[in-house]
Design an enzyme around this catalytic site. Structure first.
Site, PDB file in Angstrom:
ATOM      1  N   ASP A   3      -0.629  -4.938   3.228  1.00  0.00           N
ATOM      2  CA  ASP A   3      -1.209  -3.753   3.873  1.00  0.00           C
ATOM      3  C   ASP A   3      -0.572  -3.708   5.260  1.00  0.00           C
ATOM      4  O   ASP A   3      -0.910  -4.504   6.140  1.00  0.00           O
ATOM      5  CB  ASP A   3      -2.734  -3.891   3.964  1.00  0.00           C
ATOM      6  CG  ASP A   3      -3.389  -2.599   4.420  1.00  0.00           C
ATOM      7  OD1 ASP A   3      -2.701  -1.759   5.027  1.00  0.00           O
ATOM      8  OD2 ASP A   3      -4.597  -2.446   4.170  1.00  0.00           O
ATOM      9  N   THR A  12      -5.734   2.149   9.606  1.00  0.00           N
ATOM     10  CA  THR A  12      -4.878   3.269  10.037  1.00  0.00           C
ATOM     11  C   THR A  12      -5.688   4.296  10.832  1.00  0.00           C
ATOM     12  O   THR A  12      -5.193   4.851  11.823  1.00  0.00           O
ATOM     13  CB  THR A  12      -4.203   3.928   8.816  1.00  0.00           C
ATOM     14  OG1 THR A  12      -3.390   2.944   8.188  1.00  0.00           O
ATOM     15  CG2 THR A  12      -3.327   5.105   9.226  1.00  0.00           C
ATOM     16  N   GLU A  40       0.824  -1.218   0.000  1.00  0.00           N
ATOM     17  CA  GLU A  40       0.000   0.000   0.000  1.00  0.00           C
ATOM     18  C   GLU A  40       0.857   1.267   0.000  1.00  0.00           C
ATOM     19  O   GLU A  40       0.631   2.164  -0.817  1.00  0.00           O
ATOM     20  CB  GLU A  40      -0.918   0.006   1.231  1.00  0.00           C
ATOM     21  CG  GLU A  40      -1.719   1.291   1.333  1.00  0.00           C
ATOM     22  CD  GLU A  40      -2.696   1.344   2.494  1.00  0.00           C
ATOM     23  OE1 GLU A  40      -2.610   0.497   3.413  1.00  0.00           O
ATOM     24  OE2 GLU A  40      -3.558   2.232   2.476  1.00  0.00           O
ATOM     25  N   ASP A  44      -6.114  -4.504   0.863  1.00  0.00           N
ATOM     26  CA  ASP A  44      -7.057  -4.620   1.984  1.00  0.00           C
ATOM     27  C   ASP A  44      -7.657  -6.031   2.056  1.00  0.00           C
ATOM     28  O   ASP A  44      -8.035  -6.493   3.134  1.00  0.00           O
ATOM     29  CB  ASP A  44      -8.227  -3.632   1.815  1.00  0.00           C
ATOM     30  CG  ASP A  44      -7.801  -2.175   1.884  1.00  0.00           C
ATOM     31  OD1 ASP A  44      -7.113  -1.813   2.847  1.00  0.00           O
ATOM     32  OD2 ASP A  44      -8.159  -1.401   0.969  1.00  0.00           O
ATOM     33  N   ILE A  86      -0.606  -1.603   7.807  1.00  0.00           N
ATOM     34  CA  ILE A  86      -1.590  -1.362   8.871  1.00  0.00           C
ATOM     35  C   ILE A  86      -2.938  -1.247   8.182  1.00  0.00           C
ATOM     36  O   ILE A  86      -3.194  -0.279   7.449  1.00  0.00           O
ATOM     37  CB  ILE A  86      -1.305  -0.063   9.668  1.00  0.00           C
ATOM     38  CG1 ILE A  86       0.036  -0.149  10.393  1.00  0.00           C
ATOM     39  CG2 ILE A  86      -2.441   0.210  10.649  1.00  0.00           C
ATOM     40  CD1 ILE A  86       0.358   1.053  11.292  1.00  0.00           C
ATOM     41  N   ASP A  87      -3.783  -2.232   8.367  1.00  0.00           N
ATOM     42  CA  ASP A  87      -5.147  -2.112   7.856  1.00  0.00           C
ATOM     43  C   ASP A  87      -5.991  -1.639   9.030  1.00  0.00           C
ATOM     44  O   ASP A  87      -6.154  -2.360  10.021  1.00  0.00           O
ATOM     45  CB  ASP A  87      -5.662  -3.448   7.299  1.00  0.00           C
ATOM     46  CG  ASP A  87      -6.981  -3.243   6.582  1.00  0.00           C
ATOM     47  OD1 ASP A  87      -7.080  -2.294   5.771  1.00  0.00           O
ATOM     48  OD2 ASP A  87      -7.921  -4.014   6.825  1.00  0.00           O
TER      49      ASP A  87
HETATM   50  O1  LIG Z   1      -6.177   2.542   4.721  1.00  0.00           O
HETATM   51  P1  LIG Z   1      -6.234   1.290   5.560  1.00  0.00           P
HETATM   52  O2  LIG Z   1      -6.471   1.549   6.988  1.00  0.00           O
HETATM   53  O3  LIG Z   1      -5.126   0.354   5.250  1.00  0.00           O
HETATM   54  O4  LIG Z   1      -7.522   0.428   4.987  1.00  0.00           O
HETATM   55  C1  LIG Z   1      -8.873   0.866   5.118  1.00  0.00           C
HETATM   56  C2  LIG Z   1      -9.625  -0.049   6.030  1.00  0.00           C
HETATM   57  O5  LIG Z   1      -9.612  -1.371   5.569  1.00  0.00           O
HETATM   58  C3  LIG Z   1     -11.062   0.410   6.147  1.00  0.00           C
HETATM   59  O6  LIG Z   1     -11.819  -0.473   6.912  1.00  0.00           O
HETATM   60  C4  LIG Z   1     -11.738   0.466   4.815  1.00  0.00           C
HETATM   61  O7  LIG Z   1     -13.011   1.031   4.960  1.00  0.00           O
HETATM   62  C5  LIG Z   1     -10.955   1.317   3.852  1.00  0.00           C
HETATM   63  O8  LIG Z   1     -11.568   1.181   2.574  1.00  0.00           O
HETATM   64  C6  LIG Z   1      -9.505   0.839   3.778  1.00  0.00           C
HETATM   65  O9  LIG Z   1      -8.791   1.693   2.914  1.00  0.00           O
HETATM   66 MG   LIG Z   2      -6.145  -1.238   4.381  1.00  0.00          MG
HETATM   67 MG   LIG Z   3      -3.149   0.310   5.370  1.00  0.00          MG
END
Ligand SMILES: O=P([O-])([O-])O[C@@H]1[C@H](O)[C@H](O)[C@@H](O)[C@H](O)[C@H]1O
Ligand SMILES: [Mg+2]
Ligand SMILES: [Mg+2]
Length: 283
Positions: A92, A97, A72, A222, A94-95
């Protein structure tokens, strides 16, 4: 060649665990995180996201120098988002963030691995719950070593659905998100939930806690790992338009049963964000 990718998977598990330590350490640190933004003012990134991704990629490169990466934060920094037939780590760091920035306690490290554009294994580490979700193609899905099984529920009216709001805030997109939510809620379903991380939402489907999760606007990193965890736990993946799931389409329905997935699709006001394989760099 039964264990062709086992070394890579073992490495992914230890890299995810180490990444989780870095995330927990950052949360304990008194110094405030510097929060930066990407595609919109609510699409957040921190130095910890960047640090964790570098750590994972560096460690993989040392062991598997010929492998490819889609990360990412690397894509955000201008690396190409290209899924080829090569063994590819889809990361990813940190999923969740936004959760991380606000200390909302669902944060995942997500590592998927694809070969010939097919997911071979997926690892999602829910750092604050210390839950290591893993799946290997054809060999089932696990949480901390215990087998996972999706819910047996076939009635959407008896279901909990996970959904997210994503990070697009233009009026047209927000309206569509609310149209879908209103329709799903009034089916009625037992409830709508959202962990704030696509990866953990998918692991909740795999664990049988929620019957389905859907979102439009996610990226391949994701959902790459989570998609295999769901299917190996007996679940079903679709595109929100009802077609086969496509990790590059930025749309996903992950459900326990096809009947639930197809019923949900009928209520989703679908739309088409720019596909991941058509996006310019620096998205
Ligand atoms: O940006 P990130 O925290 O890696 O990833 C996000 C998370 O998964 C979130 O739940 C989702 O609603 C967003 O579409 C993603 O972008
Ligand atoms: Mg994510
Ligand atoms: Mg992320």
């Amino acid at each position: 060649m039964a264990d062709l990718w086992q070394n890579a998977m073992d490495h992914a598990v230890s890299a995810a665990r180490h990444a989780g330590e870095v995330v927990r350490e950052a949360l304990r640190d008194d110094r405030k995180q510097t929060v930066m933004t990407k595609s919109s003012s609510v699409d957040l990134v921190t130095q910890t996201d960047q640090k964790v991704e570098k750590l994972i990629i560096q460690s993989v490169k040392e062991k598997f120098p010929t492998h490819s990466f889609i990360g990412e934060e690397s894509v955000s920094a201008g690396e190409p988002l290209l899924l080829t037939d090569a063994p590819t780590w889809i990361i990813d760091p940190i999923d969740g963030t936004t959760n991380f920035v606000h200390t909302f306690p669902f944060i995942a490290v997500s590592i998927g691995f694809s070969v010939n554009k097919q997911m071979e294994f997926g690892v999602v580490y829910s750092c604050l719950e210390d839950k290591m979700y893993t799946a290997r193609r054809g060999r089932g899905a696990f949480c901390n070593g215990e087998p996972l099984q999706v819910s047996h529920q076939e009635d959407i009216n008896q279901s909990i659905i996970a959904a997210e709001f994503g990070s697009t805030r233009d009026a047209e997109t927000v309206d569509k998100i609310f149209i879908s939510l209103r329709r799903v809620l009034s089916l009625p379903v037992h409830g709508i939930r959202g962990a704030g991380t696509a990866a953990i939402n998918m692991c909740l489907v795999a664990s049988g806690c929620v019957e389905a999760y859907y979102e439009i606007g996610i990226h391949v990193w994701d959902v790459a790992a989570g998609s295999l965890i769901v299917s190996e736990a007996g679940g079903v993946l679709l595109d929100t338009d009802g077609g086969p799931a496509d990790l590059m389409s930025r749309r996903i329905v992950a459900a326990n049963r096809r009947i639930i997935a197809e019923r949900l699709v009928k209520e989703i006001e679908t739309f088409s964000p720019i596909r991941d394989d058509a996006a310019p760099a620096n998205q």
